[in-house]
Scaffold this active site. Structure first.
Site, PDB file in Angstrom:
ATOM      1  N   HIS A   1       0.825  -1.212   0.000  1.00 16.60           N
ATOM      2  CA  HIS A   1       0.000   0.000   0.000  1.00 16.60           C
ATOM      3  C   HIS A   1       0.860   1.263   0.000  1.00 16.60           C
ATOM      4  O   HIS A   1       0.414   2.313   0.440  1.00 16.60           O
ATOM      5  CB  HIS A   1      -0.940   0.002   1.212  1.00 16.60           C
TER       6      HIS A   1
ATOM      7  N   GLN B   1      14.662  -1.651   3.773  1.00 18.45           N
ATOM      8  CA  GLN B   1      14.306  -2.795   4.610  1.00 18.45           C
ATOM      9  C   GLN B   1      15.476  -3.753   4.766  1.00 18.45           C
ATOM     10  O   GLN B   1      16.272  -3.957   3.840  1.00 18.45           O
ATOM     11  CB  GLN B   1      13.126  -3.550   3.987  1.00 18.45           C
TER      12      GLN B   1
ATOM     13  N   ARG C   1      16.484 -18.355   2.307  1.00 22.25           N
ATOM     14  CA  ARG C   1      15.472 -17.523   2.966  1.00 22.25           C
ATOM     15  C   ARG C   1      14.053 -17.985   2.663  1.00 22.25           C
ATOM     16  O   ARG C   1      13.109 -17.599   3.348  1.00 22.25           O
ATOM     17  CB  ARG C   1      15.647 -16.059   2.565  1.00 22.25           C
TER      18      ARG C   1
ATOM     19  N   ARG D   1      -4.834   2.072   8.525  1.00 19.32           N
ATOM     20  CA  ARG D   1      -4.313   1.071   9.461  1.00 19.32           C
ATOM     21  C   ARG D   1      -4.993   1.103  10.824  1.00 19.32           C
ATOM     22  O   ARG D   1      -5.076   0.075  11.490  1.00 19.32           O
ATOM     23  CB  ARG D   1      -2.807   1.276   9.645  1.00 19.32           C
TER      24      ARG D   1
END
Length: 374
Positions: free
Chosen positions: A202, A210, A288, A315
């Protein structure tokens, strides 16, 4: 455990203790350079290790991984002396496709010429030739020159090749933020990979850096238990203990398998003459896939005040995922610690229906009609 902390609001960069402590030769430079460096180091878990600030910015320039510069926003005043109706139209055309920009054209009272404000990030400045190359005219050449000068002034380590034009008065070129699209706030956020996926899905013109599972060792990383799962495990349900054991056993099994897979793949690649650094990255990248959606991750997330308000509306609602709602309860708290706290003062909250976190109260319109007693 999910965490949110204020990092930057246009004043000074705050380093979350979760990211570690920098060496003396790290986190050096202007505030925007520090913000870019912190964003980059959050990806690679390298605060206190690895390159110095100077070498970090040199590496970013060499590999052209400019996404860390996207966190660094500024407001540029386009000198009004260049304007005519034709020039103004040309400016709007040339800047139309610039990524991450916000253009404001305002006409002050009794003014004969407009004030043009361009909110832009340092990534767009660093890559401006890529976007202006199709406009081979005086306006594109002027903007390229102006952008580079601003970049050099705000982050000299990021633009060492630019020679400073001493004739520019940056006090009149670089402006203070004026509206909520120009006011930017950066937060440190930690949560599950599931949360980060929804956060990125979003994304609206925000800047994101990150933690990389390809570069970072996730052998001993925490897994974030969803608050609804925690609520159930703490309940009196007769099946809660069995689910708790199964959950913990699954996490342990995944961590062991991840570690074993990385080790074996590294050995496999080294036998084929792959260097150690590449072997490690490739092995972690392959392994991963074993890690769960609940694996803890870290982000530096930057957005304008307007964008933060839009995200809060999404949210902090009963329909939002409980983990994300709970984390955004902390987001609102941290935003209210920024210099733009007043921009969030009107947001009132109440407990969520499921008891996890808070939601924004719906505003009721005052019609002004009085009810007459009968």
């Amino acid at each position: 455990m999910s965490t949110v902390k204020l990092v930057y609001d246009g004043t000074e960069v705050r380093i979350p203790e979760e990211l570690g402590m920098p060496r003396e030769d790290q986190m050096q430079g202007t505030e925007l350079e520090k913000l870019a460096e912190l964003a980059g180091r959050s990806c690679y878990d390298s605060l206190g290790a690895g390159r110095s600030s100077a070498d970090f910015h040199k590496h970013i320039r060499e590999v052209k991984h400019h996404s860390v510069l996207r966190h660094c926003n500024c407001v540029i005043c386009i000198p009004s002396s260049i304007f005519s109706t034709r020039k103004l139209l040309e400016l709007c055309i040339v800047t139309h496709n610039l990524p991450g920009k916000f253009l404001t054209v305002a006409m002050a009272k009794d003014a004969e010429i407009p004030m043009v404000r361009l909110c832009i990030n340092l990534q767009t400045i660093a890559e401006c030739e890529n976007w202006l190359i199709d406009y081979d005219n005086e306006m594109s050449q002027f903007l390229t020159f102006l952008f580079k000068q601003v970049g050099k002034h705000l982050a000299p380590q990021c633009f060492p090749e630019v020679e400073v034009d001493e004739s520019l008065d940056f006090g009149n070129v670089i402006l203070d933020p004026f509206n909520d699209e120009e006011r930017w706030i950066s937060l440190y956020m930690s949560g599950s990979r599931g949360f980060s996926h929804e956060q990125v899905r979003h994304n609206h013109r925000s800047a994101v850096s990150q933690r990389s599972t390809r570069y970072c060792d996730e052998t001993n990383s925490e897994w974030i238990r969803h608050p609804l799962l925690t609520q159930y495990l703490n309940s009196d349900s007769p099946n809660a203990y069995d689910l708790l054991c199964n959950t913990e056993n699954t996490i342990d099994a995944c961590q062991v398998l991840y570690k074993t897979t990385v080790e074996r793949l590294q050995t496999f690649l080294k036998k084929r003459d792959v260097d150690s650094l590449t072997a490690r990255k490739q092995a972690r990248g392959a392994a991963r896939g074993i890690l769960g959606n609940a694996l803890e991750t870290e982000l530096i997330w930057s957005a304008s005040v307007s964008q933060w308000r839009r995200q809060l509306q999404q949210r902090l609602s009963n329909a939002a995922d409980a983990e994300i709602r709970l984390l955004y309860s902390s987001v609102l708290t941290e935003l209210r610690k920024s210099q733009y706290a007043d921009r969030f003062a009107d947001l009132e909250t109440e407990n969520a229906k499921d008891g996890i976190g808070v939601v924004l109260k719906e505003k009721t319109e005052d019609t002004g009609n009085e009810t007459e007693e009968k």
